[in-house]
Scaffold this motif. Structure first.
Motif, PDB file in Angstrom:
ATOM      1  N   LYS A 231       0.824  -1.212   0.000  1.00  0.00           N
ATOM      2  CA  LYS A 231       0.000   0.000   0.000  1.00  0.00           C
ATOM      3  C   LYS A 231       0.866   1.273   0.000  1.00  0.00           C
ATOM      4  O   LYS A 231       0.468   2.307  -0.511  1.00  0.00           O
ATOM      5  N   PHE A 232       2.047   1.194   0.621  1.00  0.00           N
ATOM      6  CA  PHE A 232       2.951   2.352   0.673  1.00  0.00           C
ATOM      7  C   PHE A 232       4.130   2.161  -0.295  1.00  0.00           C
ATOM      8  O   PHE A 232       5.240   2.624  -0.020  1.00  0.00           O
ATOM      9  N   TYR A 238       6.545   6.876   7.123  1.00  0.00           N
ATOM     10  CA  TYR A 238       7.182   7.980   7.851  1.00  0.00           C
ATOM     11  C   TYR A 238       8.120   7.387   8.895  1.00  0.00           C
ATOM     12  O   TYR A 238       7.994   6.213   9.259  1.00  0.00           O
ATOM     13  N   TRP A 266     -10.146   4.660  14.967  1.00  0.00           N
ATOM     14  CA  TRP A 266      -8.968   4.470  14.132  1.00  0.00           C
ATOM     15  C   TRP A 266      -7.895   5.540  14.341  1.00  0.00           C
ATOM     16  O   TRP A 266      -8.206   6.716  14.402  1.00  0.00           O
ATOM     17  N   GLY A 267      -6.653   5.109  14.429  1.00  0.00           N
ATOM     18  CA  GLY A 267      -5.498   5.985  14.291  1.00  0.00           C
ATOM     19  C   GLY A 267      -4.878   6.498  15.570  1.00  0.00           C
ATOM     20  O   GLY A 267      -5.544   6.712  16.582  1.00  0.00           O
ATOM     21  N   GLY A 268      -3.574   6.674  15.510  1.00  0.00           N
ATOM     22  CA  GLY A 268      -2.831   7.324  16.580  1.00  0.00           C
ATOM     23  C   GLY A 268      -2.249   6.399  17.628  1.00  0.00           C
ATOM     24  O   GLY A 268      -1.177   6.666  18.166  1.00  0.00           O
ATOM     25  N   ASP A 270      -0.803   3.569  17.421  1.00  0.00           N
ATOM     26  CA  ASP A 270       0.510   3.031  17.062  1.00  0.00           C
ATOM     27  C   ASP A 270       1.608   4.090  17.209  1.00  0.00           C
ATOM     28  O   ASP A 270       2.740   3.776  17.602  1.00  0.00           O
ATOM     29  N   ASP A 271       1.261   5.350  16.939  1.00  0.00           N
ATOM     30  CA  ASP A 271       2.246   6.423  17.128  1.00  0.00           C
ATOM     31  C   ASP A 271       2.535   6.613  18.614  1.00  0.00           C
ATOM     32  O   ASP A 271       3.677   6.867  19.011  1.00  0.00           O
ATOM     33  N   MET A 296      -1.088  -5.992   1.895  1.00  0.00           N
ATOM     34  CA  MET A 296      -2.255  -5.680   2.721  1.00  0.00           C
ATOM     35  C   MET A 296      -3.503  -6.141   1.984  1.00  0.00           C
ATOM     36  O   MET A 296      -3.653  -5.842   0.793  1.00  0.00           O
ATOM     37  N   ARG A 311      -7.249  11.890  18.585  1.00  0.00           N
ATOM     38  CA  ARG A 311      -5.926  11.256  18.593  1.00  0.00           C
ATOM     39  C   ARG A 311      -4.759  12.245  18.656  1.00  0.00           C
ATOM     40  O   ARG A 311      -3.752  11.976  19.315  1.00  0.00           O
ATOM     41  N   PHE A 312      -4.911  13.400  18.000  1.00  0.00           N
ATOM     42  CA  PHE A 312      -3.779  14.346  17.993  1.00  0.00           C
ATOM     43  C   PHE A 312      -3.582  14.956  19.390  1.00  0.00           C
ATOM     44  O   PHE A 312      -2.453  15.122  19.838  1.00  0.00           O
ATOM     45  N   LEU A 315      -1.974  12.329  21.558  1.00  0.00           N
ATOM     46  CA  LEU A 315      -0.562  12.137  21.215  1.00  0.00           C
ATOM     47  C   LEU A 315       0.339  13.220  21.801  1.00  0.00           C
ATOM     48  O   LEU A 315       1.501  12.966  22.097  1.00  0.00           O
TER      49      LEU A 315
HETATM   50  C1  NGS Z   1      -0.979   7.700  10.468  1.00  0.00           C
HETATM   51  C2  NGS Z   1      -1.805   7.366  11.693  1.00  0.00           C
HETATM   52  C3  NGS Z   1      -1.452   5.981  12.168  1.00  0.00           C
HETATM   53  C4  NGS Z   1      -1.679   4.980  11.027  1.00  0.00           C
HETATM   54  C5  NGS Z   1      -0.856   5.414   9.809  1.00  0.00           C
HETATM   55  C6  NGS Z   1      -1.038   4.500   8.617  1.00  0.00           C
HETATM   56  O1  NGS Z   1      -1.296   8.950  10.011  1.00  0.00           O
HETATM   57  O2  NGS Z   1      -2.244   5.643  13.274  1.00  0.00           O
HETATM   58  O3  NGS Z   1      -1.218   6.736   9.454  1.00  0.00           O
HETATM   59  O4  NGS Z   1      -2.373   4.274   8.405  1.00  0.00           O
HETATM   60  N1  NGS Z   1      -1.528   8.344  12.758  1.00  0.00           N
HETATM   61  C7  NGS Z   1      -2.392   9.297  13.073  1.00  0.00           C
HETATM   62  O5  NGS Z   1      -3.486   9.447  12.543  1.00  0.00           O
HETATM   63  C8  NGS Z   1      -1.973  10.243  14.161  1.00  0.00           C
HETATM   64  S1  NGS Z   1      -2.895   3.287   7.302  1.00  0.00           S
HETATM   65  O6  NGS Z   1      -2.862   4.033   6.053  1.00  0.00           O
HETATM   66  O7  NGS Z   1      -2.076   2.123   7.265  1.00  0.00           O
HETATM   67  O8  NGS Z   1      -4.285   2.949   7.658  1.00  0.00           O
HETATM   68  O9  NGS Z   1      -1.325   3.680  11.408  1.00  0.00           O
END
Ligand code: NGS
Length: 376
Positions: A231-232, A238, A266-268, A270-271, A296, A311-312, A315
């Motif tokens: 996917k990336f 980052y 969802w999100g944050g 893991d950071d 994925m 989430r921000f 964090l």
């Molecule tokens: C960041 C998120 C993470 C997330 C990552 C990848 O921006 O939690 O993207 O996401 N952090 C925040 O939102 C602060 S993904 O595209 O794999 O779903 O894991």
């Protein structure tokens, strides 16, 4: 015959051709077309030999079927206690795996493909003593299709690595907003109750590893494992990313007070976990992009897992909160623990933002009147 001068010319020409060939071969695109060419010549859908770890019976090589090598395993466990340790590098490892996502098989068929996996999704090598004990912790809700695909690929993948391993699916009960990090805290607690695991892999259900040199063992520091996801574009998205698949020893985990419990949606989270690693005085280790590759499984955002708008803010406060919120404060109620043939399912109530609801009343003892009615 040749003069000294012409010999020199031939020697230069020979070296020149060699340099051109080396330059061509070192280009990725060229490598791919040569591989493709060999593939056509072999007229064979099996894989292309790499020359790595080949023995007379090793038939799988780069890009191979993840199950192909396992027929080399003996069908039953050796008797007796005196097994010697497995080699440091498993001879069953071959490198790149052909991950073609499909689910046209039943769980029973999958069981038959993994005859040495026992109740609860546990495995140990039949012919040597594993050097590592790894628990796979999968936070989960309503992703049956993904779980099936993950089990299909991950079981043989781990067997190739000669690990003693177990699968724990941590299923959030109810429809309240999803809380992945809290589920992973529960997973840690419940897995460690069962066995003295020396490494815990926190694993998204939709990530399939593509190279078995990516060994599922812990490093000296917490390891971010899923570094190269399709996917990336197989690049780190980052620098601080610490999600998808991570590996921590129990000591790492306790040192950072586990994971946060207050990220709903969802999100944050893991950071936050990534920040905890450095706040606890550790650093992040990673496999190479070549080896830490994942596919994925494509899907839409899940129900009950909308983006967490807080989430921000959360964090920004990790530095102040990590010692007060984590493994030391996780509150949850295990509703059931089922030992399926290929995994252990732990269904858990993690409560809501407001906390855990009071426990349900214990089943009342049958009164004499009930018994008379029942038998009447
Ligand atoms: C960041 C998120 C993470 C997330 C990552 C990848 O921006 O939690 O993207 O996401 N952090 C925040 O939102 C602060 S993904 O595209 O794999 O779903 O894991």
């Amino acid at each position: 015959m040749f003069s000294f001068q012409s010999k020199k010319i031939y020697l230069f020409m020979f070296l020149g051709i060699q340099l051109v060939v080396i330059a061509l071969f070192s280009r990725e695109a060229y490598k791919k077309s040569v591989t493709y060419f060999i593939h056509i010549l072999r007229k064979d859908n099996a894989s292309i030999p790499t020359g790595r770890n080949q023995t007379s019976t090793a038939v799988v090589a780069n890009g191979g079927d993840v199950y192909a090598n396992l027929s080399r395993l003996s069908k039953a466990h050796s008797q007796g206690e005196n097994l010697t340790y497995c080699p440091k590098t498993s001879p069953l490892i071959v490198g790149r795996i052909n991950v073609r996502i499909h689910s046209n098989f039943t769980m029973q068929e999958l069981q038959r493909k993994n005859p040495l996996v026992v109740r609860g999704g546990r495995y140990r090598p039949p012919d040597c003593e594993a050097r590592h004990r790894t628990a796979i912790i999968i936070p989960y809700r309503d992703r049956e299709h993904h779980l099936k695909v993950l089990l299909y690929f991950l079981h043989p993948f781990l067997q190739r690595q000669q690990l003693n391993y177990g699968f724990y699916v941590i299923h959030q009960a109810g429809n309240y907003t999803y809380n992945k990090a809290k589920l992973m805290n529960v997973g840690f607690r419940e897995a460690m109750k069962e066995e003295d695991w020396d490494c815990l892999f926190f694993h998204d259900v939709d990530l399939i590893p593509e190279d078995d040199r990516n060994t599922y063992v812990c490093d000296a520091n917490p390891k971010h494992v899923a570094v190269a996801i399709d996917k990336f574009e197989y690049e780190l998205p980052y620098k601080k990313v610490f999600g998808g698949v991570t590996a921590l020893s129990p000591l790492h985990y306790l040192k950072m007070n586990g994971f946060p419990n207050n990220y709903w949606g969802w999100g944050g989270e893991d950071d936050d976990i990534g920040d905890r690693v450095s706040l606890a005085g550790m650093s992040i280790s990673r496999p190479s992009l070549k080896v830490g590759r994942y596919k994925m499984i494509k899907h839409k955002l899940d129900k009950g897992n909308n983006a967490n708008t807080k989430r921000f803010n959360l964090l920004r406060k990790t530095r102040q909160t990590w010692k007060q919120d984590g493994m030391n404060t996780v509150e949850s109620r295990v509703i059931s623990r089922e030992y399926h043939p290929l995994y252990t399912n732990i269904t858990v109530d993690v409560g809501t933002k407001a906390g855990l609801p009071p426990p349900p009343p214990p089943p009342k003892a049958a009164t004499m009147a009930d018994q008379i009615q029942h038998h009447g």
